[in-house]
Design an enzyme around this catalytic site. Structure first.
Site, short mmCIF file in Angstrom:
data_model
loop_
_atom_site.label_atom_id
_atom_site.label_comp_id
_atom_site.label_asym_id
_atom_site.label_seq_id
_atom_site.Cartn_x
_atom_site.Cartn_y
_atom_site.Cartn_z
N HIS A 126 -17.32 17.78 31.56
CA HIS A 126 -17.53 19.32 32.90
C HIS A 126 -19.42 19.73 32.96
CE1 HIS A 126 -18.96 22.83 35.53
NE2 HIS A 126 -17.15 23.23 35.50
N ASP A 204 -16.74 20.72 23.98
CA ASP A 204 -16.20 22.23 25.37
C ASP A 204 -14.65 22.90 25.02
OD1 ASP A 204 -16.10 23.26 27.27
OD2 ASP A 204 -16.82 21.89 28.61
N GLN A 207 -11.10 24.70 28.32
CA GLN A 207 -10.06 23.94 29.11
C GLN A 207 -8.35 24.22 27.91
OE1 GLN A 207 -8.94 24.26 32.35
NE2 GLN A 207 -10.97 24.59 32.77
N LYS A 230 -10.99 32.06 31.16
CA LYS A 230 -9.50 31.00 30.91
C LYS A 230 -8.59 31.42 30.36
CE LYS A 230 -13.13 27.43 33.01
NZ LYS A 230 -12.72 27.32 34.17
N CYS A 369 -16.30 20.06 39.33
CA CYS A 369 -18.06 20.34 38.51
C CYS A 369 -17.45 18.37 37.57
CB CYS A 369 -18.20 21.21 37.34
SG CYS A 369 -18.25 23.12 39.00
N1 PMP Z 1 -16.29 23.14 30.86
C1 PMP Z 1 -14.90 23.65 31.30
C2 PMP Z 1 -14.05 21.77 31.06
C3 PMP Z 1 -14.51 24.00 32.63
O1 PMP Z 1 -13.48 23.81 33.29
C4 PMP Z 1 -15.04 24.79 32.68
C5 PMP Z 1 -15.01 25.94 34.43
N2 PMP Z 1 -14.64 25.20 35.21
C6 PMP Z 1 -16.45 25.19 31.91
C7 PMP Z 1 -16.93 24.31 31.23
C8 PMP Z 1 -17.76 25.98 32.34
O2 PMP Z 1 -16.58 27.29 32.70
P1 PMP Z 1 -17.82 28.63 32.95
O3 PMP Z 1 -18.01 28.16 34.42
O4 PMP Z 1 -16.72 29.45 32.85
O5 PMP Z 1 -18.73 28.87 32.28
#
Ligand code: PMP
Length: 429
Positions: A126, A204, A207, A230, A369
């Site tokens: 991401h 990270d 997910q 999440k 993203c």
């Molecule tokens: N990493 C991953 C794999 C995600 O799916 C997301 C959220 N779409 C994020 C990071 C960022 O999370 P947040 O917007 O809650 O900071």
């Protein structure tokens, strides 16, 4: 055998909503990867906090401040227990996974790494686990080296080996992609190799957290980033789990109230422990909510949740693949953990999203993203269906039926092919 939701759907009044055409369709919520639904008992916990213990933390001598402080620190301890971190003092509460990775980059890497050091970044990340490393490259002169994916979205182990030979000082990986449903087959090997060359591992977990059991200390990674929203908590809070060795070398990034032991004209001394990285008033009510969400996930059982979402997402991917004109991104031979992303021949993903919405199906459309990953897969965007412990078999049925109808209408016997569409997308700015 149908997979029954391990989390009781009755605890989510929002699931009774009717949306779509004429507000006549039952809500089919397939956007849990963006944010999970919040159970009523979590909402009640927030209400209780505001009704009984509303106060700022750490700074008051009165009873309400003590109660709020207690609740906040208990959340840290609950997160530590939930993720197998022996010492809650290594759990930094942040505003979410993005800020967590930012803290790993600027609270650790910016001073632990030197100009010219190699930072390996996986292409399935991401943007939250990409942009901070680009920023670090600008600020500190480190070199970003990519671990590319192949056409099936699998991390290219041979390409990683070439990067590993250059002795990367940090490796930034996704525990679970937010676009590809499968777990990277090479992930464990890459992490082993990274340990072998003494690289710091930033994983990270946005997910994967709350979807499956994960024991941080046993996993031997240096940083693990996650977001409460999440995992059925509120937006605005997350955590950075830190290894002992990484935590010992961190420096505060944001300065201000709550993060100092002493300040004078000459300078400041940071507070001991995680407080040094938690300047300003934190998301106290969200911490209270997170405790409740963790309790619910624990009661439902992470093994059951993981098995359930895997069954649903894998079935969704298989049945979508059977629809003429639909391409599911990624290697078809691997099971999906909790989500699947796809494109429909001749229909832009945003239009697919809108058409699904008219049928009551809430899915996400766009690049999620993850632009480098989409580019590598030859698609500018996709539609993502994602599942959680409250999702049900009927959600998959509704998704597949709606997509089949749309693909059929769009096909009209003269499909142009998703690759053609992807090529067209790439030529656009
Ligand atoms: N990493 C991953 C794999 C995600 O799916 C997301 C959220 N779409 C994020 C990071 C960022 O999370 P947040 O917007 O809650 O900071």
């Amino acid at each position: 055998m149908p997979s029954l939701p391990p989390i009781d759907r009755a605890g989510f009044p929002i699931l009774e909503r009717r949306i779509g055409k004429g507000e006549g369709r039952p809500l089919v919520y397939l956007d849990s990867a963006a944010t999970a639904l919040v159970p009523e008992r979590v909402v009640r916990a927030v209400e209780r906090f505001y009704a009984t213990s509303c106060a700022n933390i750490h700074r008051g001598a009165h009873a309400l401040a003590e109660e709020a402080t207690d609740a906040y620190e208990c959340a840290r301890e609950d997160v530590a227990r939930f993720f197998g971190v022996q010492d809650a003092g290594r759990v930094v509460l942040t505003h979410g996974a993005t800020e967590s990775m930012h803290l790993a980059a600027f609270g650790w890497a910016e001073h632990a790494l030197a100009p010219g050091d190699v930072v390996a970044v996986a292409e399935d990340n991401h943007h939250a686990n990409v942009v901070c490393w680009h920023q670090l490259a600008r600020r500190r002169g480190v070199e970003v080296a990519w671990i590319p994916v192949d056409g099936q979205g699998r991390l290219d182990y041979a390409a990683w080996c070439a990067v590993a030979e250059r002795g990367p000082k940090l490796v930034a990986l996704a525990h679970q992609s937010n676009v590809l449903g499968f777990r990277q087959p090479a992930l464990a090997r890459i992490m082993d190799d990274a340990r072998g060359v003494g690289a710091c591992i930033v994983l990270d977990g946005a997910q994967a957290a709350g979807h499956e059991p994960f024991a941080f200390d046993e996993a031997r990674v240096d940083f693990y980033a996650l977001s409460a929203h999440k995992m059925m908590g509120l937006t605005g809070i997350g955590a950075l789990l830190c290894s002992e060795c990484a935590f010992a070398r961190m420096e505060p990034v944001v300065g201000g109230g709550g993060m100092v032991e002493r300040v004078d004209r000459e300078g400041f001394v940071p507070a001991p422990g995680p407080a040094a990285y938690e300047a300003g008033t934190p998301a106290i009510a969200a911490a209270v909510a997170w405790r409740e969400a963790l309790a619910l996930l624990g009661e439902a059982g992470l093994d059951r949740i993981a098995a359930h979402t895997r069954a649903l997402a894998t079935r969704a991917a298989q049945e979508l693949r059977d629809v003429p004109g639909v391409t599911v991104l990624g290697d078809a031979s691997l099971p999906c953990e909790s989500l699947a992303s796809f494109v429909v021949d001749g229909v832009h993903p945003h239009d697919v999203g809108r058409l699904l919405d008219a049928e009551g199906v809430a899915a996400r459309a766009g690049h999620h993203c993850a632009q480098p990953l989409h580019r590598a897969l030859g698609a500018a965007a996709s539609v993502r269906a994602s599942f959680a412990g409250y999702s049900c078999e009927e959600d998959v049925d509704a998704l597949v039926a709606a997509v089949a109808l749309m693909a059929d209408a769009a096909g009209g016997g003269k499909r142009t092919g998703t690759r053609a569409m992807a090529r067209q997308e790439r030529t656009q700015p």
